[in-house]
Design a protein around this motif. Structure first.
Motif, PDB file in Angstrom:
ATOM      1  N   VAL A 168       0.845  -1.199   0.000  1.00  0.00           N
ATOM      2  CA  VAL A 168       0.000   0.000   0.000  1.00  0.00           C
ATOM      3  C   VAL A 168       0.881   1.249   0.000  1.00  0.00           C
ATOM      4  O   VAL A 168       1.842   1.346   0.757  1.00  0.00           O
ATOM      5  N   THR A 169       0.548   2.225  -0.869  1.00  0.00           N
ATOM      6  CA  THR A 169       1.370   3.435  -0.980  1.00  0.00           C
ATOM      7  C   THR A 169       0.534   4.696  -0.790  1.00  0.00           C
ATOM      8  O   THR A 169      -0.697   4.660  -0.835  1.00  0.00           O
ATOM      9  N   ALA A 170       1.211   5.831  -0.606  1.00  0.00           N
ATOM     10  CA  ALA A 170       0.552   7.125  -0.420  1.00  0.00           C
ATOM     11  C   ALA A 170      -0.339   7.435  -1.622  1.00  0.00           C
ATOM     12  O   ALA A 170       0.004   7.108  -2.753  1.00  0.00           O
ATOM     13  N   GLY A 171      -1.480   8.062  -1.348  1.00  0.00           N
ATOM     14  CA  GLY A 171      -2.404   8.425  -2.412  1.00  0.00           C
ATOM     15  C   GLY A 171      -3.460   7.364  -2.679  1.00  0.00           C
ATOM     16  O   GLY A 171      -4.474   7.643  -3.304  1.00  0.00           O
ATOM     17  N   GLU A 172      -3.210   6.140  -2.196  1.00  0.00           N
ATOM     18  CA  GLU A 172      -4.203   5.069  -2.389  1.00  0.00           C
ATOM     19  C   GLU A 172      -5.340   5.220  -1.395  1.00  0.00           C
ATOM     20  O   GLU A 172      -5.171   5.804  -0.327  1.00  0.00           O
ATOM     21  N   LYS A 173      -6.490   4.654  -1.759  1.00  0.00           N
ATOM     22  CA  LYS A 173      -7.622   4.638  -0.841  1.00  0.00           C
ATOM     23  C   LYS A 173      -7.759   3.231  -0.290  1.00  0.00           C
ATOM     24  O   LYS A 173      -7.650   2.252  -1.021  1.00  0.00           O
ATOM     25  N   ILE A 174      -7.982   3.172   1.037  1.00  0.00           N
ATOM     26  CA  ILE A 174      -8.141   1.878   1.692  1.00  0.00           C
ATOM     27  C   ILE A 174      -9.418   1.885   2.530  1.00  0.00           C
ATOM     28  O   ILE A 174      -9.947   2.940   2.863  1.00  0.00           O
ATOM     29  N   VAL A 175      -9.902   0.693   2.859  1.00  0.00           N
ATOM     30  CA  VAL A 175     -11.067   0.542   3.722  1.00  0.00           C
ATOM     31  C   VAL A 175     -10.561   0.242   5.131  1.00  0.00           C
ATOM     32  O   VAL A 175      -9.728  -0.634   5.329  1.00  0.00           O
ATOM     33  N   VAL A 176     -11.067   1.032   6.096  1.00  0.00           N
ATOM     34  CA  VAL A 176     -10.613   0.926   7.483  1.00  0.00           C
ATOM     35  C   VAL A 176     -11.816   0.672   8.388  1.00  0.00           C
ATOM     36  O   VAL A 176     -12.892   1.232   8.170  1.00  0.00           O
ATOM     37  N   ARG A 177     -11.628  -0.177   9.413  1.00  0.00           N
ATOM     38  CA  ARG A 177     -12.694  -0.399  10.404  1.00  0.00           C
ATOM     39  C   ARG A 177     -12.625   0.740  11.415  1.00  0.00           C
ATOM     40  O   ARG A 177     -11.592   0.968  12.031  1.00  0.00           O
ATOM     41  N   THR A 178     -13.733   1.474  11.581  1.00  0.00           N
ATOM     42  CA  THR A 178     -13.731   2.673  12.439  1.00  0.00           C
ATOM     43  C   THR A 178     -13.553   2.353  13.918  1.00  0.00           C
ATOM     44  O   THR A 178     -13.001   3.147  14.666  1.00  0.00           O
ATOM     45  N   GLU A 179     -13.989   1.185  14.331  1.00  0.00           N
ATOM     46  CA  GLU A 179     -13.938   0.831  15.751  1.00  0.00           C
ATOM     47  C   GLU A 179     -12.510   0.798  16.297  1.00  0.00           C
ATOM     48  O   GLU A 179     -12.233   1.271  17.383  1.00  0.00           O
ATOM     49  N   ASP A 180     -11.575   0.242  15.503  1.00  0.00           N
ATOM     50  CA  ASP A 180     -10.204   0.073  16.009  1.00  0.00           C
ATOM     51  C   ASP A 180      -9.126   0.458  15.000  1.00  0.00           C
ATOM     52  O   ASP A 180      -7.967   0.095  15.162  1.00  0.00           O
ATOM     53  N   SER A 181      -9.497   1.203  13.948  1.00  0.00           N
ATOM     54  CA  SER A 181      -8.542   1.665  12.933  1.00  0.00           C
ATOM     55  C   SER A 181      -7.755   0.528  12.285  1.00  0.00           C
ATOM     56  O   SER A 181      -6.550   0.647  12.062  1.00  0.00           O
ATOM     57  N   THR A 182      -8.424  -0.571  11.991  1.00  0.00           N
ATOM     58  CA  THR A 182      -7.763  -1.715  11.357  1.00  0.00           C
ATOM     59  C   THR A 182      -7.930  -1.657   9.842  1.00  0.00           C
ATOM     60  O   THR A 182      -9.028  -1.426   9.344  1.00  0.00           O
ATOM     61  N   TYR A 183      -6.814  -1.876   9.120  1.00  0.00           N
ATOM     62  CA  TYR A 183      -6.834  -1.964   7.658  1.00  0.00           C
ATOM     63  C   TYR A 183      -7.628  -3.212   7.281  1.00  0.00           C
ATOM     64  O   TYR A 183      -7.394  -4.285   7.804  1.00  0.00           O
ATOM     65  N   MET A 184      -8.592  -3.059   6.342  1.00  0.00           N
ATOM     66  CA  MET A 184      -9.362  -4.202   5.887  1.00  0.00           C
ATOM     67  C   MET A 184      -8.959  -4.635   4.477  1.00  0.00           C
ATOM     68  O   MET A 184      -8.697  -5.809   4.239  1.00  0.00           O
ATOM     69  N   GLU A 185      -8.908  -3.643   3.540  1.00  0.00           N
ATOM     70  CA  GLU A 185      -8.579  -3.963   2.146  1.00  0.00           C
ATOM     71  C   GLU A 185      -8.352  -2.665   1.385  1.00  0.00           C
ATOM     72  O   GLU A 185      -8.645  -1.587   1.880  1.00  0.00           O
TER      73      GLU A 185
END
Length: 189
Positions: A168-185
Motif C-alpha cells: 500500500v502506498t501514499a495516495g491510495e484509498k483503503i477501507v478501514v474499520r472505524t472501531e479500532d482503525s484496522t486496515y481491511m482492504e
C-alpha cells in the motif's frame, strides 16, 4: 420515564440512578444461601463513561428511560458541535463533537450515522463499521521485505495512523474499520 422492578433490567437498557443516566452493560441475579435474591448490575455513566457496579434487591424499583436509535446524515462541523440532518424531515440536530471520541476523524460529509436518543437527547453516535480513507503518507517498503511479512505504519489524510500491508502506498484509498482503525482492504473504486 417508566418505573420497573430491578429484576427486569437487561443489557442495553438505560436507567436513571442518583440523578445520572446509565447504560446497563450486564446484569446477574445472585441467590444467596438464605434471604432474597440480589441483582448485580454493571453499568456505565453515559456522560462520564465511568463504570459502576450496583446491587439491588429484586423488589427495588428503578427508572427506565426510553431510547430511540435514529439515522441522521452528517452535514458539517460547527465549533464544538456537529450538525446532522434528519433525512426524512430535513430538520437539523446539533450534537457535541466529543460524542464520537477518538472516532471523530472518520466522520465524513454526507455520511449516514446512527444516533441514540434518550428522551429526545442525543447520547451516543455510531459511524458505519467500514469507511474508505486516503493514505497521506506510507513508509517505503524495505528491500528484501516480503509481502507476507509485517505491516508498516501509514498516515491517513484524516490524521489517524494505521498499519497497512507493504504494497500500500501514499495516495491510495483503503477501507478501514472505524472501531479500532484496522486496515481491511484496498478500496474498490
Amino acid at each position: 420515564m417508566a418505573k420497573m422492578q430491578a429484576n427486569q433490567m437487561r443489557a442495553g437498557m438505560v436507567i436513571e440512578f442518583e440523578g445520572a443516566r446509565y447504560t446497563i452493560l450486564r446484569q446477574n441475579i445472585m441467590i444467596p444461601g438464605k434471604g432474597n435474591a440480589i441483582i448485580q448490575v454493571d453499568m456505565r455513566n453515559i456522560k462520564t463513561g465511568s463504570k459502576k457496579d450496583q446491587r439491588w434487591r429484586t423488589a427495588d424499583v428503578v427508572e427506565r428511560l426510553t431510547t430511540e436509535d435514529k439515522e441522521f446524515v452528517f452535514s458539517y462541523p460547527e465549533g464544538d458541535t456537529l450538525v446532522l440532518m434528519d433525512p426524512e424531515t430535513f430538520e437539523q440536530t446539533v450534537v457535541p463533537k466529543d460524542i464520537l471520541g477518538e472516532r471523530l476523524p472518520y466522520l465524513q460529509e454526507n455520511m449516514k450515522v446512527q444516533v441514540r436518543l434518550i428522551e429526545g437527547d442525543p447520547v451516543a453516535m455510531e459511524l458505519p463499521e467500514l469507511v474508505t480513507c486516503e493514505i497521506a503518507e506510507a513508509d517505503p517498503v524495505v528491500k528484501g521485505q516480503t509481502a507476507s511479512s509485517s505491516y508498516k505504519p501509514a498516515l491517513l489524510v484524516n490524521g489517524i495512523k494505521v498499519m497497512v500491508p507493504p504494497f500500500v502506498t501514499a495516495g491510495e484509498k483503503i477501507v478501514v474499520r472505524t472501531e479500532d482503525s484496522t486496515y481491511m482492504e484496498r478500496a474498490k473504486n
